[in-house]
Design a protein around this motif. Structure first.
Motif, PDB file in Angstrom:
ATOM      1  N   PHE A   1      65.772  52.503 -21.384  1.00 53.95           N
ATOM      2  CA  PHE A   1      66.398  51.436 -20.805  1.00 53.95           C
ATOM      3  C   PHE A   1      67.329  51.965 -19.715  1.00 53.95           C
ATOM      4  CE2 PHE A   1      65.195  48.480 -24.202  1.00 53.95           C
ATOM      5  CZ  PHE A   1      64.985  49.585 -24.970  1.00 53.95           C
TER       6      PHE A   1
ATOM      7  N   THR B   1      63.780  47.682 -18.302  1.00 48.94           N
ATOM      8  CA  THR B   1      63.188  48.429 -19.656  1.00 48.94           C
ATOM      9  C   THR B   1      62.042  48.973 -19.354  1.00 48.94           C
ATOM     10  OG1 THR B   1      64.230  46.663 -21.152  1.00 48.94           O
ATOM     11  CG2 THR B   1      62.424  48.165 -22.077  1.00 48.94           C
TER      12      THR B   1
ATOM     13  N   ARG C   1      59.344  52.892 -33.864  1.00 55.06           N
ATOM     14  CA  ARG C   1      59.652  51.618 -34.321  1.00 55.06           C
ATOM     15  C   ARG C   1      60.277  51.681 -35.649  1.00 55.06           C
ATOM     16  NH1 ARG C   1      56.358  46.397 -33.418  1.00 55.06           N
ATOM     17  NH2 ARG C   1      56.855  46.853 -31.282  1.00 55.06           N
TER      18      ARG C   1
ATOM     19  N   ALA D   1      62.322  53.829 -36.714  1.00 57.86           N
ATOM     20  CA  ALA D   1      63.591  54.123 -36.522  1.00 57.86           C
ATOM     21  C   ALA D   1      64.648  52.940 -36.068  1.00 57.86           C
ATOM     22  CB  ALA D   1      64.151  55.119 -35.272  1.00 57.86           C
ATOM     23  N   HIS D   2      64.131  51.579 -36.387  1.00 56.81           N
ATOM     24  CA  HIS D   2      64.834  50.400 -36.198  1.00 56.81           C
ATOM     25  C   HIS D   2      65.285  50.263 -34.981  1.00 56.81           C
ATOM     26  CE1 HIS D   2      64.797  49.447 -40.662  1.00 56.81           C
ATOM     27  NE2 HIS D   2      65.090  50.717 -40.951  1.00 56.81           N
ATOM     28  N   TYR D   3      64.550  50.549 -34.159  1.00 59.66           N
ATOM     29  CA  TYR D   3      64.798  50.332 -32.527  1.00 59.66           C
ATOM     30  C   TYR D   3      66.264  50.856 -32.111  1.00 59.66           C
ATOM     31  CZ  TYR D   3      61.782  46.328 -34.285  1.00 59.66           C
ATOM     32  OH  TYR D   3      60.819  45.496 -34.762  1.00 59.66           O
ATOM     33  N   GLU D   4      66.579  51.840 -32.709  1.00 59.80           N
ATOM     34  CA  GLU D   4      67.880  52.325 -32.511  1.00 59.80           C
ATOM     35  C   GLU D   4      67.809  53.057 -30.904  1.00 59.80           C
ATOM     36  OE1 GLU D   4      69.798  54.870 -35.328  1.00 59.80           O
ATOM     37  OE2 GLU D   4      71.183  55.666 -33.895  1.00 59.80           O
ATOM     38  N   GLN D   5      68.508  52.906 -30.199  1.00 62.41           N
ATOM     39  CA  GLN D   5      68.652  53.271 -28.694  1.00 62.41           C
ATOM     40  C   GLN D   5      69.751  54.486 -28.946  1.00 62.41           C
ATOM     41  OE1 GLN D   5      69.126  50.609 -25.513  1.00 62.41           O
ATOM     42  NE2 GLN D   5      67.959  49.061 -26.525  1.00 62.41           N
TER      43      GLN D   5
ATOM     44  N   PHE E   1      71.762  57.098 -26.269  1.00 63.50           N
ATOM     45  CA  PHE E   1      72.366  57.024 -24.931  1.00 63.50           C
ATOM     46  C   PHE E   1      72.498  58.256 -24.255  1.00 63.50           C
ATOM     47  CE2 PHE E   1      72.999  52.305 -24.263  1.00 63.50           C
ATOM     48  CZ  PHE E   1      72.807  52.020 -25.387  1.00 63.50           C
TER      49      PHE E   1
ATOM     50  N   TYR F   1      70.257  42.466 -36.074  1.00 62.14           N
ATOM     51  CA  TYR F   1      70.684  43.801 -36.064  1.00 62.14           C
ATOM     52  C   TYR F   1      71.763  44.006 -35.443  1.00 62.14           C
ATOM     53  CZ  TYR F   1      65.763  44.563 -37.764  1.00 62.14           C
ATOM     54  OH  TYR F   1      64.493  44.535 -38.657  1.00 62.14           O
TER      55      TYR F   1
ATOM     56  N   PHE G   1      75.402  46.444 -33.983  1.00 66.75           N
ATOM     57  CA  PHE G   1      75.608  48.018 -33.823  1.00 66.75           C
ATOM     58  C   PHE G   1      77.355  47.960 -33.319  1.00 66.75           C
ATOM     59  CE2 PHE G   1      71.332  49.729 -33.673  1.00 66.75           C
ATOM     60  CZ  PHE G   1      70.653  48.478 -33.375  1.00 66.75           C
TER      61      PHE G   1
ATOM     62  N   TYR H   1      79.301  50.678 -30.934  1.00 62.13           N
ATOM     63  CA  TYR H   1      79.247  51.949 -29.857  1.00 62.13           C
ATOM     64  C   TYR H   1      80.515  52.398 -29.675  1.00 62.13           C
ATOM     65  CZ  TYR H   1      74.310  51.503 -29.662  1.00 62.13           C
ATOM     66  OH  TYR H   1      72.781  51.615 -30.101  1.00 62.13           O
TER      67      TYR H   1
ATOM     68  N   LEU I   1      77.516  56.232 -24.261  1.00 62.51           N
ATOM     69  CA  LEU I   1      77.568  55.781 -25.705  1.00 62.51           C
ATOM     70  C   LEU I   1      77.256  56.261 -26.973  1.00 62.51           C
ATOM     71  CD1 LEU I   1      77.950  53.201 -23.553  1.00 62.51           C
ATOM     72  CD2 LEU I   1      77.150  51.820 -25.497  1.00 62.51           C
TER      73      LEU I   1
ATOM     74  N   PHE J   1      71.460  46.533 -40.462  1.00 56.85           N
ATOM     75  CA  PHE J   1      69.959  45.959 -40.430  1.00 56.85           C
ATOM     76  C   PHE J   1      69.781  44.933 -41.596  1.00 56.85           C
ATOM     77  CE2 PHE J   1      69.024  47.968 -36.824  1.00 56.85           C
ATOM     78  CZ  PHE J   1      69.092  49.187 -36.875  1.00 56.85           C
TER      79      PHE J   1
ATOM     80  N   LEU K   1      70.935  43.445 -31.490  1.00 53.95           N
ATOM     81  CA  LEU K   1      69.738  43.643 -30.874  1.00 53.95           C
ATOM     82  C   LEU K   1      68.786  42.453 -30.760  1.00 53.95           C
ATOM     83  CD1 LEU K   1      67.560  46.011 -30.177  1.00 53.95           C
ATOM     84  CD2 LEU K   1      66.898  45.815 -32.550  1.00 53.95           C
TER      85      LEU K   1
ATOM     86  N   LEU L   1      69.198  45.426 -26.388  1.00 52.16           N
ATOM     87  CA  LEU L   1      70.703  45.400 -26.956  1.00 52.16           C
ATOM     88  C   LEU L   1      71.445  44.426 -25.942  1.00 52.16           C
ATOM     89  CD1 LEU L   1      71.463  48.949 -27.751  1.00 52.16           C
ATOM     90  CD2 LEU L   1      71.252  47.032 -29.290  1.00 52.16           C
TER      91      LEU L   1
END
Lengths: 117, 115
Positions: A34, A49, A100, A102-106, A108, B32, B34, B36, B44, B51, B94, B103
């Motif tokens: 992203f 994306t 996936r 990983a729960h869609y974690e991004q 950075f 979901y 978050f 940061y 970040l 979740f 999310l 996000l």
């Protein structure tokens, strides 16, 4: 684990030139990357994306021909700002997402400060 | 449409005091969520995420957040703030579907800590 790097951290370019920013996932395979833009004291705005090997999906209002995104491998995505102008000066941040499960974690990157003179 | 609201743009607390940063979300399904943190000129760092399951989530650096569905809130808390906690804090939800997930960030809350 899950480290994302960006290069360069800062870049100054002249108006009309192009500049390329690299985003790398160092220790995992990033199926999705992203690109965000952040103006001073503001939130992050998603620009696009990209999935590895596919064309990037741009958010509404983002110029595809100006902000070229390439995601050629599972560890590298690049953002090229073409024919840069002073209004393109901003802080650009990339993030990467892997499996996936990983729960869609991004994750950075540290960001790239672009200044166009 | 999905959205995240952080009502407080700036918050100033004294070192050692407790902290609560507010976050409200708008999302049709189970979100979901978050939190940061961003230090000046940096990317970040994820503090914590929700979740499912226990609505009180523990994160790094002594932070916690509580998901309250009835209030559509996910407030961040810390019992005793340290000077190094001064930073910008972003809440995010999310957004799933449409072929990819993204996000959606709130506007952020800038935290200042007085000695």
């Amino acid at each position: 684990g899950a480290v994302v790097s960006q290069h360069p951290s800062r870049v100054i370019c002249k108006s009309g030139t192009s500049v390329k920013i690299e985003c790398r996932s160092l220790d995992f395979q990033a199926t999705t990357m992203f690109w965000y833009r952040q103006f001073p004291k503001q939130s992050l705005m998603l620009m696009a994306t990209s999935n590895e090997g596919s064309k990037a999906t741009y958010e509404q209002g983002v110029e595809k021909d100006k902000f070229l995104i390439n995601h050629a491998s599972l560890t590298l995505s690049t953002l090229t700002v073409t024919s840069a102008h002073p209004e393109d000066s901003s802080f650009y941040i990339c993030s990467a997402s892997g499996d996936r499960d990983a729960h869609y974690e991004q994750y950075f990157g540290p960001g790239t400060r672009l200044t166009v003179t | 449409a999905q959205s995240v609201t952080q009502p407080d743009i700036h918050i100033t607390v004294s070192e050692g005091a407790s902290l609560e940063l507010r976050c409200n979300y708008s999302y049709g399904a189970t979100p979901y969520l978050f939190w940061y943190v961003q230090s000046p000129g940096q990317g970040l760092q994820l503090l914590l995420k929700y979740f499912s399951g226990d609505t009180l989530v523990q994160g790094i650096k002594g932070f916690e957040a509580e998901f309250k569905r009835s209030q559509s809130s996910f407030n961040l808390r810390k019992p005793s703030v340290h000077w190094s906690d001064a930073a910008e804090y972003f809440c995010a939800v999310l957004s799933l579907g449409g072929g990819y997930n993204k996000l959606i960030f709130g506007a952020g809350t800038r935290l200042a800590v007085h000695p």
